[in-house]
Write a protein that holds these residues in place. Structure first.
Motif, PDB file in Angstrom:
ATOM      1  N   THR A 243      -7.802  69.018  28.791  1.00  0.00           N
ATOM      2  CA  THR A 243      -6.183  69.557  28.538  1.00  0.00           C
ATOM      3  C   THR A 243      -5.633  68.408  28.566  1.00  0.00           C
ATOM      4  OG1 THR A 243      -6.286  68.203  30.513  1.00  0.00           O
ATOM      5  CG2 THR A 243      -6.497  70.573  30.549  1.00  0.00           C
ATOM      6  N   SER A 244      -4.796  67.936  28.271  1.00  0.00           N
ATOM      7  CA  SER A 244      -3.521  67.008  27.722  1.00  0.00           C
ATOM      8  C   SER A 244      -4.567  66.170  26.636  1.00  0.00           C
ATOM      9  CB  SER A 244      -3.269  66.430  28.652  1.00  0.00           C
ATOM     10  OG  SER A 244      -1.838  65.470  27.930  1.00  0.00           O
ATOM     11  N   ALA A 245      -4.892  66.597  25.820  1.00  0.00           N
ATOM     12  CA  ALA A 245      -5.186  65.550  25.023  1.00  0.00           C
ATOM     13  C   ALA A 245      -4.505  64.584  24.354  1.00  0.00           C
ATOM     14  CB  ALA A 245      -6.076  66.689  24.343  1.00  0.00           C
ATOM     15  N   HIS A 246      -5.514  63.499  24.414  1.00  0.00           N
ATOM     16  CA  HIS A 246      -5.371  62.334  23.830  1.00  0.00           C
ATOM     17  C   HIS A 246      -6.739  61.699  22.525  1.00  0.00           C
ATOM     18  CE1 HIS A 246      -1.930  61.701  26.753  1.00  0.00           C
ATOM     19  NE2 HIS A 246      -2.712  62.434  27.331  1.00  0.00           N
ATOM     20  N   PRO A 247      -5.752  59.991  22.514  1.00  0.00           N
ATOM     21  CA  PRO A 247      -6.517  60.163  20.641  1.00  0.00           C
ATOM     22  C   PRO A 247      -8.140  59.650  21.497  1.00  0.00           C
ATOM     23  CG  PRO A 247      -4.336  59.683  20.515  1.00  0.00           C
ATOM     24  CD  PRO A 247      -4.351  59.978  21.868  1.00  0.00           C
ATOM     25  N   GLU A 248      -8.354  59.194  22.586  1.00  0.00           N
ATOM     26  CA  GLU A 248      -9.760  58.840  22.618  1.00  0.00           C
ATOM     27  C   GLU A 248     -10.850  59.831  23.600  1.00  0.00           C
ATOM     28  OE1 GLU A 248      -5.937  57.961  23.942  1.00  0.00           O
ATOM     29  OE2 GLU A 248      -6.823  57.520  26.402  1.00  0.00           O
ATOM     30  N   ASP A 249      -9.954  61.301  23.121  1.00  0.00           N
ATOM     31  CA  ASP A 249     -10.185  62.403  23.197  1.00  0.00           C
ATOM     32  C   ASP A 249     -11.260  63.324  22.062  1.00  0.00           C
ATOM     33  OD1 ASP A 249      -8.242  63.758  25.660  1.00  0.00           O
ATOM     34  OD2 ASP A 249     -10.047  62.463  26.303  1.00  0.00           O
ATOM     35  N   SER A 250     -11.138  62.542  21.209  1.00  0.00           N
ATOM     36  CA  SER A 250     -11.159  62.910  19.336  1.00  0.00           C
ATOM     37  C   SER A 250     -12.774  62.470  19.631  1.00  0.00           C
ATOM     38  CB  SER A 250     -10.393  61.527  18.526  1.00  0.00           C
ATOM     39  OG  SER A 250      -9.584  62.047  18.440  1.00  0.00           O
TER      40      SER A 250
END
Lengths: 112, 112
Positions: free
Chosen positions: B82-89
């Motif tokens: 949810t609410s993905a951010h670049p660090e979730d890559s």
């Protein structure tokens, strides 16, 4: 603390040059030691499960052995297609659905 | 036998959006499924253990509100970032347990 350590981190072999990968472990209540092969960009592929010291399993050029403290993955006369990262993991916990603790892997490169 | 599929294999999304990844055991029923995350040249990091019909158990440091896991049937588990951010890559891999853990092919998530 449960721990799995694999060595070496990387291994380069010439085609036909046999060698062994090591997996040392400390775990309370071992319920299986697992070997997987992982190719780049893919999920791990199951190779072997070993449950008790003295157990051995073979698949083509691979043979896995287990002692009370470590496991070896012997590769006999490797071919370039054996190049991959080999992961070792131990399972603890109850039943067959306990979580796995992975080592860092050994990246094997076999040159023709 | 023991085939596990994942969909999608690759996904690129914008920061702030949510992404759902499906994991299916194709030829066996898995009471337990696992979700892992793998960083480049690193080993697998267990995120959570999912049991059919019950809430997932998350590993320490994994935000359960960010990584939503649903295990609605014996053959399907989903991970929603949810609410993905670049660090979730990262590379996300699921596994289904039937004596051994069998892994899916992985999903490469890139968050822009």
């Amino acid at each position: 603390e449960d721990q799995v350590t694999q060595s070496p981190e990387a291994l380069r072999l010439q085609e036909g040059e046999s060698s062994s990968l090591n997996c040392s472990y400390t775990v309370s209540g071992l319920r299986g030691l697992f070997w997987y092969r992982q190719d780049p960009g893919k999920g791990p592929e199951f190779l072997f499960t070993l449950y008790s010291a003295g157990e051995e399993k073979e698949k083509e050029r691979l043979k896995a052995t287990l002692t009370k403290k470590e496991s070896f993955l012997h590769i006999t006369a490797p071919k370039p297609e054996d190049s991959a990262t080999y992961l070792c993991a131990v399972r603890r916990g109850s039943g067959n659905t306990g979580k796995l603790i992975f080592g860092q892997g050994t990246t094997l490169q076999v040159k023709p | 036998g023991a085939v596990v599929s994942q969909h999608p294999s690759r996904v690129i999304c914008k920061s702030g959006t949510s992404v759902k990844i499906e994991c299916r055991s194709l030829d066996f029923q898995a009471t337990t499924m696992f979700w892992y995350r793998q960083f480049p040249k690193k080993s697998l990091m267990l995120m959570a253990t999912s049991n059919e019909g019950s809430k997932a158990t998350y590993e320490q440091g994994v935000e359960k509100d960010k990584f939503l896991i649903n295990h609605a049937s014996l053959t399907l588990s989903t991970l929603t970032v949810t609410s993905a951010h670049p660090e979730d890559s990262s590379f996300y891999i699921c596994a289904a347990s039937y004596n051994e853990q069998f892994f899916g092919p992985g999903t490469r998530l890139t968050v822009l």
